[in-house]
Design a protein around this motif. Structure first.
Motif, mmCIF file in Angstrom:
data_model
loop_
_atom_site.group_PDB
_atom_site.id
_atom_site.type_symbol
_atom_site.label_atom_id
_atom_site.label_comp_id
_atom_site.label_asym_id
_atom_site.label_seq_id
_atom_site.Cartn_x
_atom_site.Cartn_y
_atom_site.Cartn_z
ATOM 1 N N VAL A 173 1.103 -1.526 0.108
ATOM 2 C CA VAL A 173 0.319 -0.166 0.021
ATOM 3 C C VAL A 173 0.821 1.117 -0.009
ATOM 4 O O VAL A 173 0.500 2.614 -0.038
ATOM 5 C CB VAL A 173 -0.975 0.361 1.854
ATOM 6 N N GLY A 174 1.984 0.937 -0.608
ATOM 7 C CA GLY A 174 3.005 2.324 0.114
ATOM 8 C C GLY A 174 3.178 3.405 1.268
ATOM 9 O O GLY A 174 3.676 4.404 1.020
ATOM 10 N N LEU A 175 3.646 2.414 2.211
ATOM 11 C CA LEU A 175 3.353 2.599 3.740
ATOM 12 C C LEU A 175 4.750 2.773 4.230
ATOM 13 O O LEU A 175 4.954 1.398 3.686
ATOM 14 C CB LEU A 175 2.201 1.840 4.539
ATOM 15 N N SER A 176 5.579 3.425 4.089
ATOM 16 C CA SER A 176 7.073 3.983 4.485
ATOM 17 C C SER A 176 7.163 4.645 5.944
ATOM 18 O O SER A 176 7.298 5.529 6.304
ATOM 19 C CB SER A 176 7.481 4.638 3.455
ATOM 20 N N SER A 177 6.651 4.199 6.866
ATOM 21 C CA SER A 177 6.581 4.143 8.526
ATOM 22 C C SER A 177 8.626 4.465 8.793
ATOM 23 O O SER A 177 8.516 5.209 9.998
ATOM 24 C CB SER A 177 5.773 3.423 9.415
ATOM 25 N N ASP A 178 9.720 3.361 8.213
ATOM 26 C CA ASP A 178 10.799 3.648 9.031
ATOM 27 C C ASP A 178 11.625 3.295 7.918
ATOM 28 O O ASP A 178 11.249 3.430 5.959
ATOM 29 C CB ASP A 178 10.651 1.915 9.758
ATOM 30 N N LEU A 179 12.597 3.809 7.737
ATOM 31 C CA LEU A 179 13.515 3.831 7.382
ATOM 32 C C LEU A 179 13.684 2.791 5.870
ATOM 33 O O LEU A 179 13.881 1.944 4.489
ATOM 34 C CB LEU A 179 14.850 4.373 7.544
ATOM 35 N N LEU A 180 13.666 1.219 6.607
ATOM 36 C CA LEU A 180 13.541 0.049 5.684
ATOM 37 C C LEU A 180 12.470 0.329 4.506
ATOM 38 O O LEU A 180 12.030 -0.642 3.310
ATOM 39 C CB LEU A 180 13.393 -1.452 6.245
ATOM 40 N N ARG A 223 11.051 2.870 3.537
ATOM 41 C CA ARG A 223 11.073 3.650 2.121
ATOM 42 C C ARG A 223 12.317 3.482 1.421
ATOM 43 O O ARG A 223 12.191 3.449 0.294
ATOM 44 C CB ARG A 223 11.207 4.869 3.221
ATOM 45 N N ALA A 224 13.024 2.981 1.878
ATOM 46 C CA ALA A 224 14.000 2.066 0.584
ATOM 47 C C ALA A 224 13.717 1.499 -0.456
ATOM 48 O O ALA A 224 14.138 1.664 -0.942
ATOM 49 C CB ALA A 224 15.613 1.919 1.754
ATOM 50 N N ALA A 225 12.777 0.898 0.016
ATOM 51 C CA ALA A 225 11.913 -0.590 -0.523
ATOM 52 C C ALA A 225 11.183 0.555 -1.933
ATOM 53 O O ALA A 225 10.440 0.344 -2.782
ATOM 54 C CB ALA A 225 11.233 -1.649 -0.167
ATOM 55 N N ASP A 226 10.251 1.807 -1.324
ATOM 56 C CA ASP A 226 9.316 1.863 -1.863
ATOM 57 C C ASP A 226 10.517 2.914 -2.803
ATOM 58 O O ASP A 226 9.814 2.841 -4.276
ATOM 59 C CB ASP A 226 8.462 3.469 -0.338
ATOM 60 N N VAL A 227 11.594 3.481 -2.963
ATOM 61 C CA VAL A 227 12.125 3.341 -3.411
ATOM 62 C C VAL A 227 12.459 3.278 -4.626
ATOM 63 O O VAL A 227 12.529 3.979 -5.780
ATOM 64 C CB VAL A 227 13.732 4.380 -3.102
ATOM 65 N N GLN A 228 12.841 1.621 -4.220
ATOM 66 C CA GLN A 228 13.044 1.377 -5.434
ATOM 67 C C GLN A 228 12.151 0.933 -6.676
ATOM 68 O O GLN A 228 12.662 0.942 -7.773
ATOM 69 C CB GLN A 228 13.995 -0.042 -4.955
ATOM 70 N N LEU A 276 -1.142 -14.476 0.069
ATOM 71 C CA LEU A 276 -1.478 -14.661 -0.894
ATOM 72 C C LEU A 276 -1.431 -13.134 -1.948
ATOM 73 O O LEU A 276 -0.901 -13.067 -3.151
ATOM 74 C CB LEU A 276 -1.633 -15.108 -1.291
ATOM 75 N N ARG A 277 -2.990 -12.137 -1.859
ATOM 76 C CA ARG A 277 -2.963 -11.111 -2.220
ATOM 77 C C ARG A 277 -2.011 -10.308 -2.295
ATOM 78 O O ARG A 277 -1.851 -9.271 -3.370
ATOM 79 C CB ARG A 277 -4.474 -10.447 -1.516
ATOM 80 N N ASN A 278 -1.251 -10.108 -1.002
ATOM 81 C CA ASN A 278 -0.281 -9.283 -0.674
ATOM 82 C C ASN A 278 0.631 -9.418 -1.944
ATOM 83 O O ASN A 278 1.688 -8.293 -2.117
ATOM 84 C CB ASN A 278 0.069 -8.393 0.481
ATOM 85 N N LEU A 279 1.028 -10.503 -1.709
ATOM 86 C CA LEU A 279 2.308 -10.731 -2.643
ATOM 87 C C LEU A 279 2.084 -10.877 -3.998
ATOM 88 O O LEU A 279 3.165 -10.155 -5.085
ATOM 89 C CB LEU A 279 2.767 -12.331 -1.937
ATOM 90 N N THR A 280 0.956 -11.196 -3.957
ATOM 91 C CA THR A 280 0.917 -10.902 -5.647
ATOM 92 C C THR A 280 1.045 -9.693 -6.063
ATOM 93 O O THR A 280 1.149 -9.578 -7.295
ATOM 94 C CB THR A 280 -0.673 -11.129 -6.264
ATOM 95 N N SER A 281 0.489 -8.387 -6.003
ATOM 96 C CA SER A 281 0.340 -7.244 -6.053
ATOM 97 C C SER A 281 1.945 -6.996 -6.368
ATOM 98 O O SER A 281 2.305 -5.656 -6.862
ATOM 99 C CB SER A 281 -0.944 -6.632 -4.699
ATOM 100 N N LEU A 282 3.280 -6.737 -5.505
ATOM 101 C CA LEU A 282 3.877 -7.016 -5.453
ATOM 102 C C LEU A 282 4.280 -6.946 -6.191
ATOM 103 O O LEU A 282 5.635 -6.360 -7.286
ATOM 104 C CB LEU A 282 4.663 -7.553 -3.760
ATOM 105 N N ALA A 283 4.341 -8.510 -6.770
ATOM 106 C CA ALA A 283 4.601 -9.117 -8.073
ATOM 107 C C ALA A 283 3.957 -8.590 -9.170
ATOM 108 O O ALA A 283 5.019 -8.385 -9.936
ATOM 109 C CB ALA A 283 4.330 -10.527 -8.133
ATOM 110 N N GLU A 284 3.254 -8.072 -9.230
ATOM 111 C CA GLU A 284 2.454 -7.471 -10.104
ATOM 112 C C GLU A 284 3.195 -6.563 -11.229
ATOM 113 O O GLU A 284 3.237 -5.587 -12.342
ATOM 114 C CB GLU A 284 1.306 -6.782 -10.557
ATOM 115 N N VAL A 285 3.868 -5.424 -9.947
ATOM 116 C CA VAL A 285 5.119 -4.325 -10.556
ATOM 117 C C VAL A 285 6.379 -4.392 -9.943
ATOM 118 O O VAL A 285 7.108 -3.437 -10.046
ATOM 119 C CB VAL A 285 4.344 -3.427 -8.920
ATOM 120 N N GLY A 286 6.595 -5.902 -10.445
ATOM 121 C CA GLY A 286 7.988 -5.792 -10.623
ATOM 122 C C GLY A 286 9.080 -6.768 -9.341
ATOM 123 O O GLY A 286 10.297 -6.919 -9.910
#
Length: 206
Positions: free
Chosen positions: A115-122, A124-129, A150-160
């Motif tokens: 969901v694009g939530l960046s509550s810490d540096l880890l 945020r760094a992943a969101d930047v990638q 599984l739905r969350n993992l699928t969402s991430l897989a869909e964006v690469g």
């Protein structure tokens, strides 16, 4: 020896299985990679729970801590970041990297990345990638997966995002826990085009 000048971000979340992070760091440093390491807040509790070890919060002491755990006192370059330092270089898209691997990756981290939530540096760094179109690899460590997982993992897989569950193979005749762990780590690093772990790969039937 690695000829890469860009660093690789190694994220460690609060999932069980810190040995995956330690073995990844060991081989990357031995191969002379430059590593930017950020561990989430809950990682401190996992170290205490799994190994009865206290991970120091101060970056310089934490670097020494991770090198001691990996057994690599001098090779490679390692810089550790406090989990709350969202102003660190790795929080910016202008900070060039080879990509990022989160190992192990908790389902909480997966959900926040989805969901694009960046509550810490880890996070945020992943969101930047993701926003920069760089490589992001996650090694989820949970079982069983719920439908939400599984739905969350699928969402991430869909964006690469490359997803490498912590599931070892057996065809290489593993003899130790490290053999099983190293196989997973090697397959995860394969997704970043990094080949620095001497594992037996499938050769087909003989």
């Amino acid at each position: 020896m690695s000829n890469n000048t860009k660093p690789l971000i190694l994220g460690v979340s609060g999932a069980s299985g810190l040995i995956y992070a330690v073995r990844a760091l060991k081989f990357l440093l031995e191969a002379e990679y430059s590593i930017e390491l950020v561990a989430s807040r809950s990682t401190y509790m996992v170290w205490q729970s799994e190994q009865e070890i206290r991970m120091p919060p101060e970056p310089t002491q934490q670097e020494q801590f991770w090198r001691e755990q990996a057994g690599v006192p001098l090779s490679g370059k390692l810089r550790c970041h406090p989990w709350g330092d969202v102003g660190a270089g790795i929080a910016s898209g202008s900070f060039a990297t080879l990509g990022m691997i989160i190992i192990p990756c908790s389902m909480s981290t997966v959900a926040k990345l989805t969901v694009g939530l960046s509550s810490d540096l880890l996070e945020r760094a992943a969101d930047v990638q993701l926003k920069e179109g760089r490589k992001l690899v996650i090694v989820p460590r949970e079982t069983p997966f719920s439908l939400i997982h599984l739905r969350n993992l699928t969402s991430l897989a869909e964006v690469g995002v490359r997803i490498v569950p912590a599931i070892p193979a057996w065809y290489h005749n593993p003899q130790t826990i490290e053999d099983l762990v190293d196989f997973v780590v090697a397959r995860a690093l394969d997704q970043l085009d990094i080949d620095c772990i001497p594992i037996q790969r499938w050769q087909g039937r003989k």
